[in-house]
Structures are given as C-alpha cells and as structure tokens.
Motif scaffolding. Structure first.
Motif, PDB file in Angstrom:
ATOM      1  N   ARG A 138       0.986  -1.355  -0.032  1.00  0.00           N
ATOM      2  CA  ARG A 138       0.106   0.104  -0.122  1.00  0.00           C
ATOM      3  C   ARG A 138       0.791   1.265  -0.043  1.00  0.00           C
ATOM      4  O   ARG A 138       0.581   2.173  -0.639  1.00  0.00           O
ATOM      5  CB  ARG A 138      -0.955  -0.004   1.087  1.00  0.00           C
ATOM      6  CG  ARG A 138      -2.048  -1.209   1.115  1.00  0.00           C
ATOM      7  CD  ARG A 138      -2.695  -1.349   2.464  1.00  0.00           C
ATOM      8  NE  ARG A 138      -1.756  -1.607   3.586  1.00  0.00           N
ATOM      9  CZ  ARG A 138      -2.384  -2.087   4.788  1.00  0.00           C
ATOM     10  NH1 ARG A 138      -3.686  -2.210   5.228  1.00  0.00           N
ATOM     11  NH2 ARG A 138      -1.409  -2.359   5.757  1.00  0.00           N
ATOM     12  N   GLN A 139       1.941   1.186   0.895  1.00  0.00           N
ATOM     13  CA  GLN A 139       2.905   2.494   0.669  1.00  0.00           C
ATOM     14  C   GLN A 139       3.867   2.233  -0.425  1.00  0.00           C
ATOM     15  O   GLN A 139       4.048   3.157  -1.148  1.00  0.00           O
ATOM     16  CB  GLN A 139       3.732   2.433   2.029  1.00  0.00           C
ATOM     17  CG  GLN A 139       4.506   3.576   2.109  1.00  0.00           C
ATOM     18  CD  GLN A 139       5.068   3.947   3.514  1.00  0.00           C
ATOM     19  OE1 GLN A 139       6.231   3.696   3.794  1.00  0.00           O
ATOM     20  NE2 GLN A 139       4.295   4.580   4.417  1.00  0.00           N
ATOM     21  N   ILE A 140       4.346   1.099  -0.659  1.00  0.00           N
ATOM     22  CA  ILE A 140       5.373   0.952  -1.785  1.00  0.00           C
ATOM     23  C   ILE A 140       4.800   1.380  -3.094  1.00  0.00           C
ATOM     24  O   ILE A 140       5.436   2.114  -3.945  1.00  0.00           O
ATOM     25  CB  ILE A 140       5.985  -0.482  -1.724  1.00  0.00           C
ATOM     26  CG1 ILE A 140       6.599  -0.765  -0.480  1.00  0.00           C
ATOM     27  CG2 ILE A 140       6.748  -0.619  -3.216  1.00  0.00           C
ATOM     28  CD1 ILE A 140       7.771   0.011  -0.368  1.00  0.00           C
ATOM     29  N   GLY A 141       3.524   0.978  -3.322  1.00  0.00           N
ATOM     30  CA  GLY A 141       2.786   1.457  -4.544  1.00  0.00           C
ATOM     31  C   GLY A 141       2.898   2.925  -4.725  1.00  0.00           C
ATOM     32  O   GLY A 141       3.016   3.368  -5.797  1.00  0.00           O
ATOM     33  N   ASP A 142       2.401   3.548  -3.804  1.00  0.00           N
ATOM     34  CA  ASP A 142       2.473   5.057  -3.528  1.00  0.00           C
ATOM     35  C   ASP A 142       3.860   5.846  -3.959  1.00  0.00           C
ATOM     36  O   ASP A 142       4.011   6.608  -4.515  1.00  0.00           O
ATOM     37  CB  ASP A 142       1.819   5.672  -2.308  1.00  0.00           C
ATOM     38  CG  ASP A 142       1.475   7.149  -2.698  1.00  0.00           C
ATOM     39  OD1 ASP A 142       0.968   7.551  -3.812  1.00  0.00           O
ATOM     40  OD2 ASP A 142       1.988   8.080  -1.694  1.00  0.00           O
ATOM     41  N   LEU A 143       4.650   5.181  -3.112  1.00  0.00           N
ATOM     42  CA  LEU A 143       6.231   5.674  -3.464  1.00  0.00           C
ATOM     43  C   LEU A 143       6.507   5.428  -4.596  1.00  0.00           C
ATOM     44  O   LEU A 143       7.421   6.196  -5.402  1.00  0.00           O
ATOM     45  CB  LEU A 143       7.203   4.999  -2.298  1.00  0.00           C
ATOM     46  CG  LEU A 143       7.304   5.373  -1.009  1.00  0.00           C
ATOM     47  CD1 LEU A 143       7.887   4.146  -0.167  1.00  0.00           C
ATOM     48  CD2 LEU A 143       7.666   6.563  -0.813  1.00  0.00           C
ATOM     49  N   ALA A 144       6.468   4.074  -5.614  1.00  0.00           N
ATOM     50  CA  ALA A 144       6.529   3.839  -6.701  1.00  0.00           C
ATOM     51  C   ALA A 144       5.971   4.892  -7.637  1.00  0.00           C
ATOM     52  O   ALA A 144       6.764   5.450  -8.651  1.00  0.00           O
ATOM     53  CB  ALA A 144       6.311   2.269  -6.952  1.00  0.00           C
ATOM     54  N   ARG A 145       4.723   5.115  -7.299  1.00  0.00           N
ATOM     55  CA  ARG A 145       4.141   6.197  -8.488  1.00  0.00           C
ATOM     56  C   ARG A 145       4.773   7.488  -8.196  1.00  0.00           C
ATOM     57  O   ARG A 145       5.142   8.310  -9.291  1.00  0.00           O
ATOM     58  CB  ARG A 145       2.733   6.490  -7.761  1.00  0.00           C
ATOM     59  CG  ARG A 145       1.859   7.456  -8.714  1.00  0.00           C
ATOM     60  CD  ARG A 145       0.624   7.819  -7.679  1.00  0.00           C
ATOM     61  NE  ARG A 145       0.966   8.340  -6.635  1.00  0.00           N
ATOM     62  CZ  ARG A 145       1.466   9.641  -6.403  1.00  0.00           C
ATOM     63  NH1 ARG A 145       1.512  10.235  -7.463  1.00  0.00           N
ATOM     64  NH2 ARG A 145       1.622  10.306  -4.996  1.00  0.00           N
ATOM     65  N   ALA A 146       5.298   8.183  -6.904  1.00  0.00           N
ATOM     66  CA  ALA A 146       5.872   9.305  -6.588  1.00  0.00           C
ATOM     67  C   ALA A 146       7.221   9.579  -7.200  1.00  0.00           C
ATOM     68  O   ALA A 146       7.494  10.412  -7.853  1.00  0.00           O
ATOM     69  CB  ALA A 146       5.780   9.468  -4.898  1.00  0.00           C
ATOM     70  N   ALA A 147       7.892   8.324  -7.200  1.00  0.00           N
ATOM     71  CA  ALA A 147       9.157   8.091  -7.835  1.00  0.00           C
ATOM     72  C   ALA A 147       9.175   8.232  -9.278  1.00  0.00           C
ATOM     73  O   ALA A 147       9.819   9.090 -10.270  1.00  0.00           O
ATOM     74  CB  ALA A 147       9.996   6.937  -7.711  1.00  0.00           C
TER      75      ALA A 147
END
Length: 437
Positions: free
Chosen positions: A120-129
C-alpha cells in the motif's frame, strides 16, 4: 459527475525529461554496461527521458541544433546503478523511506527491487518516484507468497496492519488447495513486478506457483532455499532470480529441509573452500537457465549484523560461494537487504560492490555490469534500462574518478541522470528537495 475545481495535483520537481528537450553529454569516458570496453571522448544524446544516440564526440549525430551541452570531459559515466534487494516499508515509515530513496538517487542509483513490503505504501512511493514528486530511483516491487506457517512472523503483521497476514493480495498464504490463477491475478493487481516465493513451500507448489505466474507473464523472485524446497528444487521450478547466496549452502544439507524456522546447520568448513561439486552442479543449471543470483554478499558484515561468530562465519561463506558462482558463470545482481545509517552519506550498495571486488575477488568491470545491466534484468526491465544504448532510458551515473580502476571511486559521484532528469550530488549535501534539471 462534473468537477467544479481543477487541481494540478502535487508538484513534480523530479519529473522525467520532456521529449524535444535535447541534452548532449559530451567528453565522457563511458562504461556502457553491455560488456564492451570503456569508450573515451563519447557523447550521449538524450531526448527527454530517452537516449537518442551514443557516438564519438566528433560524430555529426552529436551536433543537435538547440541542444543543451553538458561538458563531462575528464568524467566517467556508467549506466544508473541498481540495488536489487531493498525493503522500504517493513514497517511503513514514509519519511524514512523517502530519505533512503533520496540518498540512493543522489548516489547514482536509478532503480531498486523492493523484495516484498507493505505494498500500500510501496505502490505510492513507486508512483511518486515515477512521476517525479520525490527524488528516488524507479521502484520495482514484489508481492509475496509463502506457506501458512510463515505468517506468524512478526514482519508479516507489520506490513498488513488493518488486515490479516496471508489474506491480502501483496502477502498471500498458499497451499495445495489455493486457486493459483486467482492468487497470481490478485498479486498482479497490486501492480507488482514479480511474485516473491519465500518460505514453507514444498517443491511441487513452488513449481506450480512459478508456472502460473509465468503463464500470466509475471516473473518469480525466490529465496534461494524455500524450506522444505531445496535450492536445486527452487531452480528446477523455473524461477527467474534467487536471493541470498548463503542459503544456497542448504543444497548440501545432510538431512531433509523442513521449515523456515528449522534450518539445519551447514558445514562451513567444507563449503568455504568454494569448491563443492554439488554447488558446481547447481550453478551450472542456474547458468543454463539464466537464473540471476541476488547474492546480498555483504549482508552479514553490515554494521547491524557483524561482530558475532555466526555473522563472521556467514560472511566467509558468502565470500566463498559468491566467488564460486561467479567462476561458474552465474549472473550476479547487486542486492543489499540492508542500509547504512541515516547519517552515512552513501548507501549500502557501495559497500556491496566493494565487498564483491575486495572480498570475493570479482573484477570491477564485472561488478559494475552486475550493478547495471544484470540488475535491470533481475528487475525485469533490462529492455528499458541498465545499459547506455539508443532507445533506452537516460539513466546515468557520473563520477570524477574511474570506478573501473578502483571501486572506491564510486564515492566521487557528481551527477545522477534519471529518466533524463539531472540530480546533482552537490544538492544532496543540503538534504533538501531541490529542483534540478
């Protein structure tokens, strides 16, 4: 539905370069990651996020009207580096993760494999990156599958807070009765780049998971021993990568493997010779199948683990088995599975590369290829990045001294180019998100 307001959303100061904005990086000595020798006096023509041409400085293709020219005379360029084993959200801590990612990005690292976390957090970090909200490498992450017995592990509770470990798409318990097509589809729905096969699975189930994942066009990243599945059985299942070189020692076990918590002892004294025929046979099969080894060789010598007898023994085992794998022609990826302390200016990946050269005796050119093209292949993106070639992403690392001459020269990093966006190392010293171009 009619929207009454129109917001541009969060700022994206680190967004990829825009097509039509051409930059020519000229004068560099280039290690392109393909296995070719270094190329002096080379120009890299970048169009937005993509490499258009890689040519000698005097080539007409390097003379682009209106292009910005960045003079790299006397500098050394490699493809962006890849850390093939990170955990960025166990447990989730967004500020800490962003700090790690920012340091990686300003250290020439343009891609990481996140080997199962709270997606849930990694997906958003990947999107932000990806869109450029944060300074960060691209993140390629795995959804985990393991036997039910593994989900008593406290880490599985850390990454599923608010839900039930083993019953979420990014962390699934599987058995012989699991509907694997549905399970794999659920994992793919997290936008995961791979399925990670972890623990407490028999060999036939590892093979079944792998076959279904491949049928649905998603790779499988496995622990080198899955308990009770042995390293040989994991490789025979057809997985794409295996992690942790010391786990390969269980190929020589004198009794059957049972579970993740019940690992039998290994004979360090015989294995540290780096000349075990059983492992030679395993490495030969890995080479033939193209299975990449994410060795995490320096893990046991990290500050967090080093200092006790077990860690020292595992460090020596990692040295011997990694060197044996390299001699056998196994492709190595450079994963860490740990990070240096927050106050350290450089990431653990630099320590892993130095360990491979100085302790395992692997030449710098091979280690840099492992940290670039092989790392990209381990993440399933070798067609997009990992080498400096026309048509690939403009992912570059620039050094003032040649890392092929001394792997310690990685610490002379001066510039990262990630998808065409420049990140000056000098900006990292302020530890503030600053827009660079």
């Amino acid at each position: 539905m009619t929207l009454t307001t129109d917001s541009a959303g969060a700022a994206t100061p680190y967004a990829p370069g825009e097509r039509g904005a051409v930059v020519v990086y000229r004068g560099a000595t280039l290690f392109d990651g393909t296995g070719a020798p270094p190329r002096p006096a080379t120009s890299i023509v970048v169009d937005g996020p993509v490499i258009r041409a890689v040519v000698p400085d005097g080539d007409p293709a390097a003379a682009v009207d209106g292009a910005e020219v960045v003079d790299l005379t006397g500098r050394f360029v490699t493809p962006g580096l890849i850390d093939a084993h990170q955990h960025l959200a166990t447990p989730p801590d967004r500020p800490a993760a962003e700090a790690v990612l920012r340091r990686l990005a300003h250290s020439g690292v343009t891609g990481v494999r996140d080997m199962a976390d709270d997606l849930r957090q990694i997906g958003d970090l990947a999107r932000a990156a990806l869109v450029g909200e944060i300074a960060a490498p691209d993140i390629h992450y795995a959804a985990l599958m393991a036997g039910p017995g593994f989900f008593d592990d406290p880490r599985t509770h850390q990454v599923t807070r608010g839900a039930v470990p083993g019953e979420v798409p990014w962390m699934q318990a599987v058995t012989d009765t699991t509907d694997l097509p549905i399970a794999v589809a659920l994992a793919r729905g997290t936008h995961a780049a791979a399925i990670k096969v972890y623990a407490d699975l028999e060999a036939p189930l590892v093979a079944a998971v792998t076959a279904e994942a491949h049928r649905q066009s998603i790779p499988v990243w496995a622990h080198a021993a899955v308990f009770p599945a042995t390293p040989g059985q994991v490789v025979a299942a057809g997985v794409d990568t295996v992690s942790h070189v010391t786990l390969l020692a269980h190929e020589t076990a004198t009794r059957p493997l049972t579970s993740y918590r019940d690992k039998p002892p290994v004979d360090h004294a015989s294995l540290v010779t780096g000349a075990d025929g059983r492992l030679d046979a395993l490495f030969a099969r890995m080479r033939e199948q193209g299975v990449v080894l994410d060795a995490t060789a320096s893990l046991w010598s990290s500050a967090e683990l080093a200092g006790d007898e077990r860690a020292d023994a595992n460090t020596e085992l990692a040295v011997a088995l990694t060197a044996q794998a390299h001699r056998a022609g196994v492709e190595l990826a450079t994963g860490t599975d740990y990070e240096t302390p927050p106050g350290d200016p450089f990431p653990a990946l630099y320590d892993e590369l130095a360990f491979l050269v100085r302790r395992c005796g692997i030449p710098e050119r091979d280690v840099l290829r492992s940290a670039t093209l092989v790392g990209a292949r381990s993440a399933g993106v070798g067609h997009l990045t990992g080498s400096v070639e026309p048509g690939k992403l403009a992912d570059l690392a620039v050094f003032t001294r040649d890392p092929l001459a001394d792997i310690g020269h990685l610490r002379t990093i001066t510039l990262t180019v990630k998808r065409g966006r420049r990140l000056a190392r000098a900006d990292y010293s302020t530890d503030l998100p600053r827009e660079t171009r």
